[in-house]
Design an enzyme around this catalytic site. Structure first.
Site, PDB file in Angstrom:
ATOM      1  N   SER A 130       0.833  -1.207   0.000  1.00 33.78           N
ATOM      2  CA  SER A 130       0.000   0.000   0.000  1.00 33.78           C
ATOM      3  C   SER A 130       0.859   1.245   0.000  1.00 33.78           C
ATOM      4  O   SER A 130       1.945   1.262   0.581  1.00 33.78           O
ATOM      5  CB  SER A 130      -0.892  -0.017   1.252  1.00 33.78           C
ATOM      6  OG  SER A 130      -1.514   1.241   1.433  1.00 33.78           O
ATOM      7  N   TYR A 155      -1.728  -1.005  10.796  1.00 40.16           N
ATOM      8  CA  TYR A 155      -1.969  -1.487   9.425  1.00 40.16           C
ATOM      9  C   TYR A 155      -0.785  -1.104   8.534  1.00 40.16           C
ATOM     10  O   TYR A 155      -0.223  -1.950   7.841  1.00 40.16           O
ATOM     11  CB  TYR A 155      -3.265  -0.882   8.870  1.00 40.16           C
ATOM     12  CG  TYR A 155      -3.376  -1.043   7.380  1.00 40.16           C
ATOM     13  CD1 TYR A 155      -3.072   0.008   6.519  1.00 40.16           C
ATOM     14  CD2 TYR A 155      -3.726  -2.260   6.827  1.00 40.16           C
ATOM     15  CE1 TYR A 155      -3.127  -0.141   5.146  1.00 40.16           C
ATOM     16  CE2 TYR A 155      -3.797  -2.430   5.454  1.00 40.16           C
ATOM     17  CZ  TYR A 155      -3.485  -1.358   4.618  1.00 40.16           C
ATOM     18  OH  TYR A 155      -3.537  -1.523   3.260  1.00 40.16           O
ATOM     19  N   LYS A 159       2.252  -3.492   6.524  1.00 38.08           N
ATOM     20  CA  LYS A 159       2.611  -3.442   5.098  1.00 38.08           C
ATOM     21  C   LYS A 159       4.108  -3.197   4.946  1.00 38.08           C
ATOM     22  O   LYS A 159       4.777  -3.833   4.132  1.00 38.08           O
ATOM     23  CB  LYS A 159       1.812  -2.360   4.372  1.00 38.08           C
ATOM     24  CG  LYS A 159       0.331  -2.677   4.221  1.00 38.08           C
ATOM     25  CD  LYS A 159       0.102  -4.003   3.513  1.00 38.08           C
ATOM     26  CE  LYS A 159      -1.365  -4.363   3.417  1.00 38.08           C
ATOM     27  NZ  LYS A 159      -1.580  -5.707   2.814  1.00 38.08           N
TER      28      LYS A 159
HETATM   29  C1  WQD Z   1      -9.283   9.427   1.220  1.00 36.95           C
HETATM   30  C2  WQD Z   1      -9.514  10.906   1.511  1.00 36.95           C
HETATM   31  C3  WQD Z   1      -9.884  11.439   3.824  1.00 36.95           C
HETATM   32  C4  WQD Z   1     -13.715   9.415   4.260  1.00 36.95           C
HETATM   33  C5  WQD Z   1      -6.577   4.425   3.231  1.00 36.95           C
HETATM   34  C6  WQD Z   1      -5.415   3.554   3.627  1.00 36.95           C
HETATM   35  C7  WQD Z   1      -4.869   2.878   2.387  1.00 36.95           C
HETATM   36  C8  WQD Z   1      -5.976   2.116   1.732  1.00 36.95           C
HETATM   37  C9  WQD Z   1      -7.037   3.109   1.277  1.00 36.95           C
HETATM   38  C10 WQD Z   1      -6.344  -0.118   2.516  1.00 36.95           C
HETATM   39  C11 WQD Z   1      -8.808  11.388   2.762  1.00 36.95           C
HETATM   40  C12 WQD Z   1     -11.110  11.750   2.989  1.00 36.95           C
HETATM   41  C13 WQD Z   1     -12.527   9.893   3.737  1.00 36.95           C
HETATM   42  C14 WQD Z   1     -14.726  10.337   4.648  1.00 36.95           C
HETATM   43  C15 WQD Z   1     -13.334  12.141   3.937  1.00 36.95           C
HETATM   44  N1  WQD Z   1      -6.527   1.178   2.628  1.00 36.95           N
HETATM   45  N2  WQD Z   1     -12.361  11.237   3.581  1.00 36.95           N
HETATM   46  N3  WQD Z   1     -14.504  11.668   4.467  1.00 36.95           N
HETATM   47  O1  WQD Z   1      -6.929   7.337   3.972  1.00 36.95           O
HETATM   48  O2  WQD Z   1      -6.142   7.828   1.590  1.00 36.95           O
HETATM   49  O3  WQD Z   1      -6.109   5.487   2.427  1.00 36.95           O
HETATM   50  O4  WQD Z   1      -7.540   3.709   2.501  1.00 36.95           O
HETATM   51  O5  WQD Z   1      -5.746  -0.706   1.663  1.00 36.95           O
HETATM   52  O6  WQD Z   1      -3.839   2.000   2.755  1.00 36.95           O
HETATM   53  O7  WQD Z   1      -4.394   4.356   4.173  1.00 36.95           O
HETATM   54  O8  WQD Z   1      -8.264   6.581   1.947  1.00 36.95           O
HETATM   55  O9  WQD Z   1     -10.634   6.724   1.351  1.00 36.95           O
HETATM   56  O10 WQD Z   1     -10.013   6.722   3.824  1.00 36.95           O
HETATM   57  O11 WQD Z   1      -9.539   8.735   2.438  1.00 36.95           O
HETATM   58  O12 WQD Z   1     -13.159  13.354   3.783  1.00 36.95           O
HETATM   59  O13 WQD Z   1     -15.834   9.959   5.140  1.00 36.95           O
HETATM   60  O14 WQD Z   1     -10.918  11.100   1.757  1.00 36.95           O
HETATM   61  O15 WQD Z   1      -9.649  12.460   4.782  1.00 36.95           O
HETATM   62  O16 WQD Z   1      -8.353  12.701   2.538  1.00 36.95           O
HETATM   63  P1  WQD Z   1      -6.832   6.926   2.551  1.00 36.95           P
HETATM   64  P2  WQD Z   1      -9.691   7.133   2.423  1.00 36.95           P
END
Ligand code: WQD
Length: 347
Positions: A130, A155, A159
């Site tokens: 990741s 997590y 990785k």
């Molecule tokens: C993306 C953006 C949030 C939800 C994580 C893990 C990565 C992979 C993918 C597993 C961020 C914003 C999110 C919400 C929001 N996981 N957001 N409101 O954090 O980039 O990556 O998930 O494999 O390893 O680190 O993904 O989709 O959670 O967030 O504003 O209700 O959306 O702050 O900026 P992230 P995400």
């Protein structure tokens, strides 16, 4: 027509990325075997894979933390040419609260798998890593040489440790490995028969957006709009899950054909394009015609401000490039959400 010289074991193959990868492996003529304990996926996904690809993968409902079960599988499936290892827990927030659950599950399952592969002479593994391993890079885009930052979650640690284990094991044994660092997987197969199946309240942005659009969630909260980005919201490299799946087929081919240039290789899997949360929201409304109810809330702890990939290495060495754009990502994610809503599947 399947070619038995190309039998691939897919752990976590009933999961989101796993199921899409099994479909692409079958399309490419591979014989597929799935090992999954169904802790974060549903058995009906096997029916959907068969519906899409016309072939039902062999399925073993096992926990990879039980080494005896892993040995039984490799004894029953004697001619596995490569393993794609997806099976792992992946909820970042949960991993902060329950680190031992993550270290045990994610690391022990990998160690069991590698020990049995070594015993049985199965020497190719593709590992689901990741972009979270990078943390917030000082320089963007992130290349495969971008140094790790200290993981903010268990997590993320699993990785980083998984890659470390593979690098050391691959230099000491016959095992050759490729780690694929995913940026942000989104979207669903065009059939809308498989897609992301979050358990409970989604942590990730895309399922929260589609569930809000369908009315399952009252409102989307955008976690912060005071970042140093053009519109103040965080930037990510969203990649269509089908593009991601196809990269795994390429990685398998590279290993089976013994084309890898070292025992351990790493590739970024992204589009190379950064998109902000607000841009996702606006594009979703445009693509689906569905108004999205959202508000700006406080920043989420642990979020990096901006992260997107340099993808040259995967383009050149894997002969792979992401082809599907934001519109297809959003429309396919929405079509899957609509289908879930119509169906009897309650998640
Ligand atoms: C993306 C953006 C949030 C939800 C994580 C893990 C990565 C992979 C993918 C597993 C961020 C914003 C999110 C919400 C929001 N996981 N957001 N409101 O954090 O980039 O990556 O998930 O494999 O390893 O680190 O993904 O989709 O959670 O967030 O504003 O209700 O959306 O702050 O900026 P992230 P995400």
């Amino acid at each position: 027509m399947t070619n038995t010289n190309k039998k691939v074991l897919v752990t976590g193959g009933t999961g989101y990325i796993g199921s899409h990868t099994v479909v692409e492996l079958i399309n490419a003529g591979y014989e597929t075997v799935i090992a999954d304990n169904l802790s974060n996926s549903e058995r009906f996904i096997l029916d959907r894979i068969e519906q899409i690809a016309g072939v039902r993968p062999k399925f073993y409902e096992i926990d990879l933390c039980d080494k005896a079960k892993v040995e039984d599988l490799f004894n029953a499936e004697s001619d596995i040419k490569a393993v794609i290892h997806f099976a792992a827990f992946k909820a970042v927030g949960e991993s902060v609260k329950e680190p031992l659950k993550y270290f045990r599950n994610n690391n022990l399952s990998l160690i069991n798998l590698l020990e049995v592969m070594n015993e049985k002479g199965v020497n190719n593994i593709v590992f689901s890593s990741s972009a979270t391993v990078y943390g917030q890079p000082d320089v963007l885009p992130a290349t495969e040489a971008t140094p790790f930052q200290k993981a903010l979650s268990a997590y993320g640690s699993t990785k980083q440790m998984g890659e470390e284990i593979l690098e050391k094991v691959s230099s000491a044994t016959i095992i050759k490995s490729i780690a694929l660092r995913y940026f942000n997987p989104v979207g669903a197969h065009k059939s809308a028969l498989i897609g992301e199946l979050p358990v409970g309240v989604p942590n990730n942005l895309m399922p929260f957006v589609t569930q809000t659009g369908i009315g399952k969630r009252e409102m989307l909260t955008i976690f912060g709009d005071d970042y140093s980005t053009p519109d103040g919201t965080c930037i990510r490299d969203y990649i269509h899950v089908v593009d991601l799946a196809k990269a795994h087929v390429k990685a398998c081919e590279r290993l089976i054909a013994e084309k890898a240039e070292s025992n351990y290789e790493v590739f970024n899997l992204g589009t190379g394009k950064g998109t902000s949360v607000l841009e996702i929201v606006n594009a979703f409304e445009k693509v689906t015609g569905q108004k999205l109810n959202y508000k700006i809330g406080p920043r989420r702890e642990g979020d990096v401000e901006s992260l997107y990939a340099e993808t040259k290495l995967a383009n050149e060495k894997l002969g792979w490039k992401a082809e599907l754009g934001l519109e297809e990502m959003l429309s396919s994610a929405w079509a899957w959400e609509v289908k879930l809503h119509e169906g009897t599947v309650e998640v």
